[in-house]
Each structure stands twice: as structure tokens, then as C-alpha cells.
Design an enzyme around this catalytic site. Structure first.
Site, PDB file in Angstrom:
ATOM      1  N   ASP A  58       0.855  -1.173   0.000  1.00 20.13           N
ATOM      2  CA  ASP A  58       0.000   0.000   0.000  1.00 20.13           C
ATOM      3  C   ASP A  58       0.904   1.239   0.000  1.00 20.13           C
ATOM      4  O   ASP A  58       2.097   1.148   0.321  1.00 20.13           O
ATOM      5  CB  ASP A  58      -0.875  -0.053   1.262  1.00 20.13           C
ATOM      6  CG  ASP A  58      -1.735   1.179   1.444  1.00 20.13           C
ATOM      7  OD1 ASP A  58      -2.372   1.609   0.461  1.00 20.13           O
ATOM      8  OD2 ASP A  58      -1.761   1.721   2.558  1.00 20.13           O
ATOM      9  N   ASP A  77      -0.313   5.090   0.949  1.00 20.03           N
ATOM     10  CA  ASP A  77      -0.597   6.076   1.995  1.00 20.03           C
ATOM     11  C   ASP A  77      -0.537   5.447   3.384  1.00 20.03           C
ATOM     12  O   ASP A  77      -1.162   4.410   3.627  1.00 20.03           O
ATOM     13  CB  ASP A  77      -1.983   6.684   1.772  1.00 20.03           C
ATOM     14  CG  ASP A  77      -2.060   7.473   0.475  1.00 20.03           C
ATOM     15  OD1 ASP A  77      -2.245   8.696   0.539  1.00 20.03           O
ATOM     16  OD2 ASP A  77      -1.929   6.858  -0.608  1.00 20.03           O
ATOM     17  N   SER A 123      -2.331   1.193  -4.821  1.00 19.45           N
ATOM     18  CA  SER A 123      -2.912   2.187  -3.911  1.00 19.45           C
ATOM     19  C   SER A 123      -4.327   2.587  -4.312  1.00 19.45           C
ATOM     20  O   SER A 123      -4.637   2.734  -5.494  1.00 19.45           O
ATOM     21  CB  SER A 123      -2.025   3.442  -3.898  1.00 19.45           C
ATOM     22  OG  SER A 123      -2.616   4.461  -3.128  1.00 19.45           O
ATOM     23  N   ASP A 151      -2.094  -1.147   5.824  1.00 16.23           N
ATOM     24  CA  ASP A 151      -2.482  -0.636   7.144  1.00 16.23           C
ATOM     25  C   ASP A 151      -3.980  -0.467   7.328  1.00 16.23           C
ATOM     26  O   ASP A 151      -4.440  -0.237   8.444  1.00 16.23           O
ATOM     27  CB  ASP A 151      -1.798   0.707   7.412  1.00 16.23           C
ATOM     28  CG  ASP A 151      -2.365   1.820   6.551  1.00 16.23           C
ATOM     29  OD1 ASP A 151      -2.759   2.864   7.104  1.00 16.23           O
ATOM     30  OD2 ASP A 151      -2.419   1.653   5.321  1.00 16.23           O
ATOM     31  N   ASN A 185      -8.941  -1.627   3.501  1.00 17.54           N
ATOM     32  CA  ASN A 185      -8.869  -1.742   2.041  1.00 17.54           C
ATOM     33  C   ASN A 185      -7.729  -2.648   1.572  1.00 17.54           C
ATOM     34  O   ASN A 185      -7.659  -3.015   0.405  1.00 17.54           O
ATOM     35  CB  ASN A 185      -8.692  -0.332   1.443  1.00 17.54           C
ATOM     36  CG  ASN A 185      -8.942  -0.291  -0.041  1.00 17.54           C
ATOM     37  OD1 ASN A 185      -9.866  -0.935  -0.526  1.00 17.54           O
ATOM     38  ND2 ASN A 185      -8.131   0.438  -0.768  1.00 17.54           N
TER      39      ASN A 185
END
Length: 288
Positions: free
Chosen positions: A78, A80, A167, A235, A238
Site C-alpha cells: 500500500d 498512503d 494504492s 495498514d 482496504n
């Protein structure tokens, strides 16, 4: 399996106590990083050991022997709050004075309370009319790699592990991060820009949880790898489908729902902790 412990500053007394709690007997700690150690041939983490590590802010994991850098072929990450320290959409919104509204939707989606695609549409709609130059300002003023990101990607390259960023954020930032770290592939959503301003809409299909898993699966097959040769790091909620599609998933400073479902969790160290988590025994040195 091997017990891997790591933290910001592990002292000898802590090591000694963990060794006792692990009932390691003849096994000695093996150092795999400046503040990272492993104990081979372990079967479990006792509640007492887990509680001690939590209290001491030490990351602890029981890692399968096959989960090591020599065995892995693909790392999918991921962006962000994982590869970078910020949530890009929150920072874009902050420049419009809209951060509280957007961040609240982001948090709710990360916890799995709102379906991701819907949350993204809502957040992007709030950005309608924003000058596109604001995106570059976020890169120039706020975008930073997470601690240890460069060390982790260097370890991947050293072991010929392909690297992929997937992402639910935006390709404007994903391409920059790809270039900064020298990643092999980056996939992210595209913001529609007309006459130098954001329209509040997205172009093409939204990269949501299922799309992340699909991209992982497609690249894995292209590379001719087995599922057990893939690690996924994230994190938020999603990232869960992507992590399930991999041989193992690592929750990085993650929401509780992600930690509960991940194979391993890192809460106290940076991304360099991944290199220690998956360190092959051949690269380690025994601690006496």
C-alpha cells in the site's frame, strides 16, 4: 518457525527475559539487525511473552521458516500511511481547509465502516474546483517516505524480489513514490483534471480492495510465482483482500481490524523491520 523480536532500543536485560519466557533452553538469539533478533525452532508465543513485548514496545512475531527473503519473489505494498507517512487526499484537502471532513471519511473507510469506493467518491467530490498545482505542493511540502522504506526496498532488490505499489490513492503521487524508491510497478487511481482544476471525479475504474487483490494476482501470475512467494503490506481495511491473496500479510502500524487478520504485525519499528522479519538465517550472526 522462528521468533523475531525488534524494537527501537532492545537492551540485554530485555533479551535475557524474553529468552527465559520463550523457554529457549539451548537456542541462542541470532542478531538480524541493529535492534532485531531471532530465536530458531520456536513453536508458540506465550501470553506472558506477548504481554511483556507489548509493555516494552517491542514487536514480536512467530515467523514461518519459508517466509524469508530467499524464498519471496514479490512484495506488494500500500502507499498512503504505509510506504509514505501521509494520507495524500487528507493533505490535499488541508490546503483547501477541508481536512477534518475528508480525514473523518478516510478514518471511517480505514476501519472498514464505509465501503471504500463510496468513501473515495465522497472525498474526491469535496475537492471539486481545486487547482491541480496543489498536488505538486503536497509532494514538495509534505510527502515523505516512511522510516525504513529505502532499506526494505534495497533488501528486496538484493534478493531479486519484485516490488509493486498498489494504492487506492492517486497515480500522481504513486508515480513519484515509484521513482523515489525504484519500484517495478505502481497502480493507483486517476483524478480528473480539466482546465487545470480538479473536477471532483475520478477517471476509469476505482482501485478498491478487490482491485488491489486482482493486481497482485495478475502480477504474481506474470512472474510465474506461487502464492506462498508473495508478501503484501498494508495498514487499512482496504488492504485485507490483497493481504489474503498473498502468502503472508503484514500489518504495518495498522488499524486493529487489519492486525487481527494479518500474518504478522509491526507497530514499533519502521519498514526496515520487514527485512528483519524475513531475514534468512544465512545472513544472521549468533549472540552469545
Amino acid at each position: 518457525m522462528r521468533l523475531v523480536i525488534q524494537g527501537s532500543a532492545i537492551r540485554l536485560q530485555q533479551l535475557t527475559h524474553i529468552h527465559q519466557l520463550a523457554s529457549a533452553q539451548q537456542q541462542q538469539f541470532i542478531q538480524v539487525g541493529e535492534q532485531a533478533y531471532l530465536l530458531p525452532n520456536q513453536q508458540e508465543i506465550s501470553l506472558e511473552l506477548r504481554a511483556f513485548c507489548q509493555e516494552q514496545q517491542i514487536d514480536v512475531a512467530l515467523v514461518h521458516d519459508q517466509h524469508n527473503l530467499n524464498h519471496l519473489g514479490l512484495a506488494v505494498m500500500d502507499m498512503d500511511s504505509t510506504l509514505i507517512t501521509i494520507e495524500c487526499i487528507d493533505e490535499i484537502a488541508d490546503m483547501q481547509g477541508l481536512k477534518p471532513q475528508v480525514a473523518a471519511i478516510t478514518e471511517s473507510a480505514m476501519r472498514g465502516e464505509i465501503e471504500f469506493a463510496e468513501s473515495l467518491r465522497r472525498r474526491v467530490a469535496l475537492l471539486q474546483g481545486l487547482e491541480a498545482s496543489t498536488l505538486q505542493r503536497v509532494i514538495d511540502e509534505r510527502l515523505q517516505l516512511s522510516p525504513g522504506a529505502q532499506e526494505w526496498i534495497a533488501a528486496c532488490k538484493q534478493h531479486n524480489i519484485k516490488t509493486m505499489l498498489v494504492s487506492g490513492g492517486f497515480d500522481f503521487f504513486a508515480e513519484r513514490v515509484k521513482a523515489m524508491l525504484g519500484l517495478d510497478v505502481a497502480k493507483a487511481n486517476s483524478l480528473e483534471i480539466v482546465d487545470g482544476r480538479l473536477t471532483g471525479r475520478l477517471l476509469g475504474n476505482i482501485i478498491d480492495a478487490q482491485a488491489k487483490a486482482d493486481y497482485l494476482e495478475r502480477f504474481r501470475q506474470e512472474l510465474g510465482l506461487r502464492q506462498d512467494q508473495v508478501v503484501a503490506i498494508g495498514d487499512g481495511a482496504n488492504d485485507l483482500k490483497m493481504m489474503s491473496a498473498a502468502g503472508c500479510g503484514v500489518a504495518y502500524h495498522a488499524k486493529p481490524v487489519v492486525q487481527q487478520q494479518a500474518s504478522y504485525a509491526l507497530n514499533h519499528v519502521g519498514l526496515e523491520g520487514l527485512a528483519h522479519l524475513f531475514a534468512p538465517l544465512s545472513s544472521a550472526s549468533t549472540c552469545h
